[in-house]
Motif scaffolding. Structure first.
Motif, mmCIF file in Angstrom:
data_model
loop_
_atom_site.group_PDB
_atom_site.id
_atom_site.type_symbol
_atom_site.label_atom_id
_atom_site.label_comp_id
_atom_site.label_asym_id
_atom_site.label_seq_id
_atom_site.Cartn_x
_atom_site.Cartn_y
_atom_site.Cartn_z
ATOM 1 N N LEU A 27 0.699 -1.173 -0.128
ATOM 2 C CA LEU A 27 0.164 -0.119 -0.013
ATOM 3 C C LEU A 27 0.742 1.256 0.103
ATOM 4 O O LEU A 27 0.391 2.319 -0.369
ATOM 5 N N GLN B 12 2.027 3.927 -3.569
ATOM 6 C CA GLN B 12 0.958 4.670 -4.077
ATOM 7 C C GLN B 12 1.123 5.216 -5.711
ATOM 8 O O GLN B 12 0.053 5.725 -5.995
ATOM 9 N N LEU C 65 -4.821 1.205 -4.622
ATOM 10 C CA LEU C 65 -3.628 1.732 -5.415
ATOM 11 C C LEU C 65 -4.312 2.345 -6.768
ATOM 12 O O LEU C 65 -4.301 1.911 -7.678
#
Length: 925
Positions: free
Chosen positions: A101, A104, A128
Motif C-alpha cells: 500500500l 501509491q 492503489l
C-alpha cells in the motif's frame, strides 16, 4: 480434440505480443541510475519480501542498495517513486503483503505465475489508485473479488485468469466503473452467480480484449437486452468452455461487428450455424468446436470472409458434404484460410478435388467423419501444409508419391483408421521430415516400410495393424531421440529383438510391440521406458531384464500371453514406480517374489494362468493403491489372507479362482467396500458366507467412473478380468465398470445362503454352485433385480422356488439343478422360456419347463362352489353320452365280462391239472 482451441490460444499470444504497446503497456524494466527510490517504499518492498516462504528468487533485493536497481522494480526517473513491480514467473511463494500500500505511485503490478496458494484476494490493491496494469493470473488466490477494484478508474489491463478458487459475488457491479479498460481476462474465475454478465462487460467503451473462458457462464433471454453504450471496438472475444446456448448469437451480432478473434467452443450450442457470421468481415479466427451444432452444410456466407485464417468446427454434429461449401468459396478465402478443422462430425461423401486450391492451408483436419472414396491427388498441391488429418474415415484407394510431391513443410500426418493402401517405390525418399506418423490400419505392404529410414525427427510412430510381415530391420532401431510413442502392434513382425539398452529413445517412451510373432528372449530396454507392451507374442525365457532397470520411470509392463518361464526375479524394487504389471498366461513357476511388495504405486496386478505356488506374499499389503488382483488358475495355497480386507481399501477386482486356498472366508473381506468382482471359485474354502457380506457396498450402488482405466503416459489402459459369465468364461474389458459379480462356486461352503446377499442390489451375476449349501432360497431373492445370471446348482437347497424370482426381469441365465427343491416352478415369468436342464435333479419340482406336471395342474382345486358346479354342469352338457343308462349298462357289462374270464381260467386250470397227472404217471412207469 481441442487442437483448434490450442491454435486459438497461440494466436492470442501472438496478438498480445504484437499489440502490447497499442494497449498502453510498457514492459521496459531498464534501471534509471539518476534517481533513488523513496525510503518508505524500499522498506515496504523489504516487508513484502519477508512474507515470502523462500525469498531467494529476490536475492537482488538487498537492504543496503537502491531499490530502483532491484530485479522487477522500475522507478520514475523524475520522482524516484516505484511505478512498476513485475515479478512474473519468479516462483515466489507466500503471502501478498499489504505493505505494498506504500507504493501509491504504482502503475504496473504483475505478480502472475507465482504461488500464493490459499491466500485471499489482496483487497488493498483496490486502493492503489494510479494502477493501470494489474496481473494476478496463475497465483492460486482464493475467495471473492473485492468491489474496491471499481476504484481503479485508470485501469487499462486486468488479468485475474486461472485462479480456480476465485469467484465473483457482486454481479460485476464494480466492473462498469473501469471505463478505460481495454484488456479483461477472467478465464477460469467462477462467474456462475453473475446474472447479467453480457451487458455488464459490454458497458466498457474501450474494451478490446475480453476472455471469460471456463467461467461457468450461462445465457438467459432476459440477459440479452440491447445496450446503447455497448462496445463497438471489441477485437477479441473468448467465451469457450461455458454453458452458453444459441441465444448468445442474438447478443453477439447486436453488440459487436468488429470482431477479429472469436471463440465459442465447448458450450451448449444446439442449432445451425447462423448465416450472420458472414457479415463480420473482420473475422480472422472463428472457433465453434466442441458444441452440438447441426446442419447439412457450412453456410454459404462463410465463403466471403476474406480475412478468415482459422476456421474450426470440430466435434459437432454437422453433416452433408464439402462440395457445396467449396463451390461457394471466393478467391479471397482460398488465399487467406490457413487452419481448417472439421474433425469429429458426420460429414459424408468423397473429398472434393478443390481442397487442393487452398494453397495457404497450414492445418487441415478432416478426421473422424465418414468421408469415402480416395484421397485426391490435389492434396499434393498444398505446399504450405504442416498438418494433415484424415484419420477415422472410410477412405479407400491407393496413396502414392504424387500425394506428397509438394508437401515440403508437412510435419504431422494422420492417415490411420481408414482402408488406404500406401504404395511407394522402394527407394522413395519423402520431401518432408515428420514429427508425427500415424498410419494405423493402413496397408503398408508385407515388407517393413523403408522410407521410414529417411525420417529423423519423429516423436510418434503408429503403424499398428498395417499388414507388415517382416523382420524389423537393424537400421530401424537407430530411432530419433525425440521418439516418445512407438506402436507397431497387431502386425506379423517376427524374429528376435536386439539389445536396445543403448538405443536413443526419448524420455518416458511408450513401446508397443504386442500382438505380433516376435520370439526369443526379451532383451534389455532403455532404462527410462515408461510403458512396455509385449503381450501376445512368442517370447520365451526368463524376465531377468527387469533387474537392469535403474530409473524409476517404468509405469506399465505387459508381458501376458507369451511363453515366458522360470521364477520371478526378486528385484522389483528397481521398478517401484510400476502402476500396471501383467504377467498372465505364461509358464512362470515358484513363489511370488517378496520384493513385489516394493511396488507401492501398483494398481493393477495380473498373474493368472501360471504355475505359482505357496502363499500370497504378505508384502503385498504394502501396495495400498491396488485396485485389481488377478491370480486365478495357479497352484497357490494357504488361507485367504485377512490383510486383503484391511490393507487394500481400493480393491475393486479380486480373483483367486482355481487355486488351492482353504479355510474359512475371513470377515475382513467385508471391509472391501469398493469391490465389484469377487471370484474365489474352484478352491477348497469352507465355512459359511458371513452376514457382513452386505458391507460390500459398491455392489449395491450404481456404476461410478472409478478404476476403469489409467493413462499410461501417452495412451489409455483399460483394465480387464476373466470371469465365468452365464456358464462360460468371458473377458470383461471396456464394460468392466458396469460388471458386479460374486463367484464362490466349487468350494466347500455350507450353511444357509445369507439373506444379506440380497442387499447387493446391483449384482448382475451370482454363482454359488457346487457347494454344500442347505436351507431354502431366501424369499427376498427378487430384490436382486439387476441379476442377469444366477447359479445355485449342485447344492442341498430345499423348499419351493420363491415367487419373487419373477421380479428379476433381466434374468437370462438360471441354474437351480441338482438340489432338493420342491413344488411348482413360478409361472408367468421368463422362467418358462429357460431350458429344462436349469431345474433337473430336483425330483419333487414340477411345472413348465419340466415335462412333469404338478398335481394341481392335473386335478385343479376349486375354491368357489358355485363356479365348480357351473363347471360340472357345463362338462355334463358338453358330453351327452354320459347318462344314468350308460352307468347301468357299464355295470352289467363288467359283471358278464368278469365271470366270463373266471370260467375260462377255471377250464384252463382243470386241463393243465389233468396233463400234469398224466405226465407223472408216465414217469412212474
Amino acid at each position: 480434440m481441442r487442437s483448434c482451441y490450442l491454435q486459438f490460444l497461440l494466436l492470442l499470444l501472438e496478438l498480445l505480443s504484437c499489440n502490447a504497446t497499442k494497449l498502453g503497456f510498457s514492459f521496459d524494466l531498464r534501471i534509471n541510475s539518476e534517481v533513488k527510490c523513496i525510503e518508505e517504499e524500499r522498506q515496504a518492498l523489504l516487508q513484502f519480501k519477508q512474507h515470502l516462504v523462500d525469498p531467494s528468487p529476490l536475492s537482488s533485493w538487498n537492504s543496503g542498495e537502491d531499490c530502483c536497481k532491484w530485479e522487477g522494480i522500475k522507478c520514475s526517473n523524475k520522482t524516484g517513486h516505484v511505478v512498476t513491480l513485475d515479478l512474473q514467473g519468479k516462483q515466489v511463494e507466500g503471502e501478498i503483503s499489504s505493505s505494498l500500500l506504500e507504493l501509491q505511485y504504482l502503475t504496473h503490478l504483475d505478480l502472475s505465475s507465482n504461488n500464493f496458494f490459499g491466500k485471499s484476494f489482496p483487497n488493498f490493491v483496490g486502493s492503489l489508485a494510479k494502477l493501470q496494469h494489474l496481473d494476478l493470473s496463475f497465483t492460486h488466490i482464493v475467495g471473492t473479488i473485492p468491489q474496491q477494484l471499481g476504484n481503479l478508474s485508470g485501469l487499462i489491463y486486468l488479468d485475474l485468469s486461472y485462479n480456480f478458487d476465485l469467484m465473483e459475488a457482486h454481479d460485476l457491479d464494480w466492473l462498469i466503473h473501469l471505463q478505460s479498460l481495454t484488456h479483461l481476462d477472467m478465464t477460469s474465475v467462477n462467474l456462475s452467480q453473475v446474472l447479467n454478465w453480457p451487458n455488464k462487460v459490454m458497458m466498457l467503451p474501450s474494451l478490446i480484449y475480453l476472455s471469460l473462458s471456463d467461467c461457468g457462464l450461462s445465457t438467459m433471454t432476459h440477459q440479452l437486452r440491447s445496450s446503447a453504450n455497448s462496445s463497438s471496438q471489441l477485437l477479441l472475444l473468448n467465451l469457450s468452455f461455458n454453458h452458453l446456448n444459441c441465444s448468445i448469437f442474438h447478443w453477439l451480432f447486436n453488440s459487436s461487428t468488429s470482431l477479429v478473434h472469436l471463440s465459442l467452443s465447448y458450450n451448449l450450442l444446439q442449432c445451425s450455424i447462423p448465416e450472420a457470421f458472414g457479415s463480420i468481415n473482420s473475422l480472422q479466427t472463428l472457433d465453434l468446436g466442441g458444441n452440438q451444432l447441426v446442419g447439412r452444410s457450412i453456410p454459404k456466407s462463410f465463403g466471403n470472409l476474406c480475412a478468415l485464417e482459422l476456421f474450426c468446427l470440430e466435434d459437432n454434429n454437422l453433416s452433408g458434404n464439402l462440395y457445396e461449401f467449396m463451390s461457394n468459396v471466393s478467391g479471397c478465402l482460398v488465399d487467406s484460410l490457413q487452419f481448417f478443422e472439421i474433425s469429429s462430425n458426420r460429414f459424408t461423401g468423397p473429398l472434393p478435388e478443390s481442397i487442393g486450391n487452398f494453397s495457404n492451408l497450414v492445418n487441415l483436419g478432416l478426421g473422424g467423419n465418414n468421408f469415402t472414396g480416395p484421397l485426391p491427388e490435389s492434396f499434393g498441391n498444398l505446399s504450405n501444409l504442416e498438418m494433415l488429418n484424415v484419420s477415422g474415415n472410410s477412405l479407400t484407394g491407393v496413396i502414392s508419391e504424387a500425394h506428397f510431391s509438394n508437401l515440403f513443410k508437412l510435419k504431422r500426418l494422420f492417415l490411420g483408421l481408414n482402408s488406404l493402401i500406401l504404395k511407394f517405390n522402394y527407394d522413395w525418399i519423402p520431401p518432408f521430415q515428420l514429427s508425427v506418423i500415424s498410419l494405423s490400419s493402413c496397408r503398408l505392404g508385407l515388407a517393413f516400410p523403408k522410407w521410414l529410414q529417411s525420417q529423423k525427427h519423429y516423436a510418434i510412430l503408429e503403424i499398428s495393424n498395417a499388414g507388415i510381415s517382416d523382420i524389423i530391420p537393424a537400421w530401424f532401431w537407430d530411432v530419433p531421440v525425440e521418439l516418445i510413442d512407438l506402436d507397431m502392434s497387431h502386425n506379423q513382425l517376427h524374429g528376435n529383438l536386439p539389445d536396445l539398452s543403448s538405443s536413443r529413445f526419448g524420455y518416458y517412451v511408450v513401446i508397443d510391440l504386442s500382438s505380433n510373432q516376435l520370439n526369443g528372449s526379451i532383451p534389455c530396454f532403455p532404462s527410462d521406458v515408461a510403458s512396455l507392451y509385449l503381450s501376445n507374442n512368442s517370447f520365451s525365457g526368463n524376465i531377468s531384464f527387469i533387474c537392469e532397470f535403474t530409473y524409476q520411470s517404468l509405469f506399465l509392463l505387459d508381458l501376458s500371453n507369451n511363453k515366458l518361464s522360470g521364477e520371478l526375479p526378486d528385484c522389483w524394487m528397481h521398478v517401484y514406480g510400476l502402476i500396471n504389471l501383467n504377467l498372465a498366461n505364461n509358464n512362470f513357476y515358484g513363489k511370488i517374489s517378496h520384493s513385489m511388495g516394493s511396488l507401492v504405486s501398483l494398481e493393477f496386478l495380473h498373474l493368472s494362468n501360471n504355475s505359482f505356488v505357496g502363499n500370497l506374499p504378505s508384502s503385498l499389503q504394502n501396495c495400498s493403491y491396488l485396485t485389481t488382483i488377478d491370480m486365478g488358475e495357479n497352484n497357490l495355497s494357504g488361507m485367504v489372507p485377512s490383510w486383503i480386507g484391511d490393507s487394500l481399501p481400493r480393491l475393486t477386482i479380486l480373483s483367486l479362482r482355481s487355486n488351492g486356498f482353504y479355510g474359512s472366508l475371513p470377515l475382513n473381506l467385508c471391509h472391501l467396500s469398493n469391490i465389484q468382482l469377487l471370484d474365489l471359485s474352484l478352491n477348497k474354502i469352507g465355512g459359511t458366507i458371513p452376514q457382513c457380506i452386505k458391507n460390500l457396498t459398491s455392489m449395491s450402488q450404481k456404476w461410478r467412473a472409478s478404476h476403469n482405466g489409467i493413462y499410461s503416459v501417452q495412451r489409455a489402459y483399460a483394465d480387464h478380468a476373466p470371469f465365468v459369465w452365464k456358464g462360460r468364461m468371458a473377458m470383461f474389458e471396456n464394460s468392466l465398470g458396469l460388471v458386479k459379480i460374486i463367484d464362490l462356486s466349487s468350494n466347500k461352503l455350507h450353511g444357509e445362503v445369507p439373506e444379506e446377499l440380497t442387499s447387493l442390489t446391483e449384482l448382475i451375476s451370482l454363482n454359488l454352485s457346487r457347494n454344500n449349501f442347505t436351507g431354502s432360497i431366501t424369499l427376498k431373492i427378487g430384490l436382486l433385480q439387476n441379476l442377469q445370471s444366477l447359479d445355485l446348482s449342485r447344492n442341498q437347497l430345499r423348499g419351493e422356488i420363491p415367487t419373487s424370482i419373477s421380479d428379476i426381469s433381466f434374468l437370462s441365465y438360471l441354474d437351480l439343478s441338482n438340489n432338493n427343491l420342491s413344488g411348482k416352478i413360478p409361472t408367468g415369468t421368463q422362467l418358462q422360456s429357460l431350458n429344462a436342464s436349469a431345474f433337473m435333479g430336483n425330483p419333487e419340482l414340477c411345472g413348465s419347463p419340466l415335462p412333469n406336471k404338478c398335481p394341481e395342474d392335473l386335478y385343479p382345486i376349486c375354491n368357489d362352489t358355485r363356479t365348480c358346479k357351473n363347471v360340472d354342469n357345463q362338462e355334463n352338457v358338453d358330453d351327452g353320452l354320459i347318462t344314468q343308462g350308460f352307468y347301468v349298462a357299464m355295470a352289467l357289462g363288467f359283471v358278464v365280462g368278469f365271470w366270463g374270464v373266471c370260467c375260462s381260467l377255471l377250464l384252463n386250470l382243470r386241463y393243465i391239472t389233468m396233463r400234469l397227472i398224466s405226465n407223472a404217471r408216465m414217469m412212474l412207469r
